[in-house]
Enzyme design. Structure first.
Site, PDB file in Angstrom:
ATOM      1  N   HIS A  88       0.823  -1.208   0.000  1.00  0.00           N
ATOM      2  CA  HIS A  88       0.000   0.000   0.000  1.00  0.00           C
ATOM      3  C   HIS A  88       0.858   1.258   0.000  1.00  0.00           C
ATOM      4  CE1 HIS A  88       0.677   0.899   4.329  1.00  0.00           C
ATOM      5  NE2 HIS A  88       0.589  -0.412   4.521  1.00  0.00           N
ATOM      6  N   CYS A 132       3.224  -5.134   6.631  1.00  0.00           N
ATOM      7  CA  CYS A 132       2.815  -4.751   5.276  1.00  0.00           C
ATOM      8  C   CYS A 132       3.986  -4.138   4.520  1.00  0.00           C
ATOM      9  CB  CYS A 132       1.658  -3.754   5.323  1.00  0.00           C
ATOM     10  SG  CYS A 132       0.080  -4.494   5.805  1.00  0.00           S
TER      11      CYS A 132
END
Length: 241
Positions: free
Chosen positions: A204, A220
């Site tokens: 992301h 992440c």
């Protein structure tokens, strides 16, 4: 008039050179057994330059320069150990790494090289190119998982539902997170998110770009906002990671 034309010509050449330097797309080696890539390869030279130098301006931090040249924080700090990352003196020569080795992995889809803090994307469209971007990965206590997965979903303007573990961690610091963080520039996921097949993990964007190129996430993979904006439409759901 001639002097003005010469100055204009030099400025144009400088801009062209800068654009080539910060390019994220590189031609793959003609020999499949070779792994060295770099900007000079596009001009037909077999051995790319290992590095080049830029000059710090008065308002620059080393992190500003890293972002300008498609590098992460750890990479540019290691390349310039004697330069203050926050206050490099105006006129300081800053070394920019300009060649790298492709990871020892199948040249297909998205490949994450965790020790290098770097992503490689092989489009498979016959262009014989690879796209590379700096990334952030998980902290020592929230490691990014190893293994093979895929892009499960893609979302523009994502909301964020913090897991209870992350909410507790923030609460211990006096930072109480809502159950859902709305989409927008203050969202830690940024404006683009690609959920992986491993539950709970995403590639992301970020609202804290200075952290790109470090071990700072809860597992992440974060990218510069401008990098994932370009990559997002190119990567399809189901792409190998």
């Amino acid at each position: 008039m001639a002097s003005k034309r010469i100055n204009f010509f030099l400025i144009v050449l400088s801009l062209i050179a800068s654009q080539a330097i910060v390019a994220a797309d590189f031609r793959l080696p003609e020999n499949p057994g070779d792994s060295l890539i770099g900007d000079k390869m596009s001009s037909g030279q077999s051995h790319p330059d290992e590095h080049f130098y830029t000059t710090a301006k008065e308002e620059d931090t080393l992190l500003d320069i890293a972002r300008q040249f498609n590098l992460g924080q750890t990479e540019i700090v290691l390349a310039n150990p004697t330069v203050d990352r926050w206050l490099p003196k105006e006129g300081t020569r800053v070394r920019i790494p300009n060649a790298r080795l492709l990871p020892n992995a199948p040249r297909k889809g998205v490949v994450i090289n965790l020790p290098e803090y770097r992503m490689y994307y092989y489009s498979g469209d016959g262009s014989h190119t690879v796209t590379t971007h700096p990334i952030s990965i998980g902290r020592l206590d929230w490691k990014t998982p190893l293994g093979k997965t895929r892009i499960a979903t893609k979302t523009r303007n994502p909301t964020w539902t913090p897991p209870e573990s992350i909410k507790r961690e923030h609460a211990e610091r006096g930072d109480f997170l809502p159950n859902v963080v709305p989409a927008g520039p203050d969202n830690p996921l940024g404006l683009y998110a690609m959920r992986l097949g491993v539950p709970g993990y995403l590639i992301h964007s970020t609202n804290k770009p200075f952290g790109v190129g470090m071990s700072v996430t809860h597992g992440c993979i974060r990218m510069y906002p401008e990098d994932i904006e370009k990559l997002f439409p190119r990567v399809s759901v189901g792409t190998d990671v």
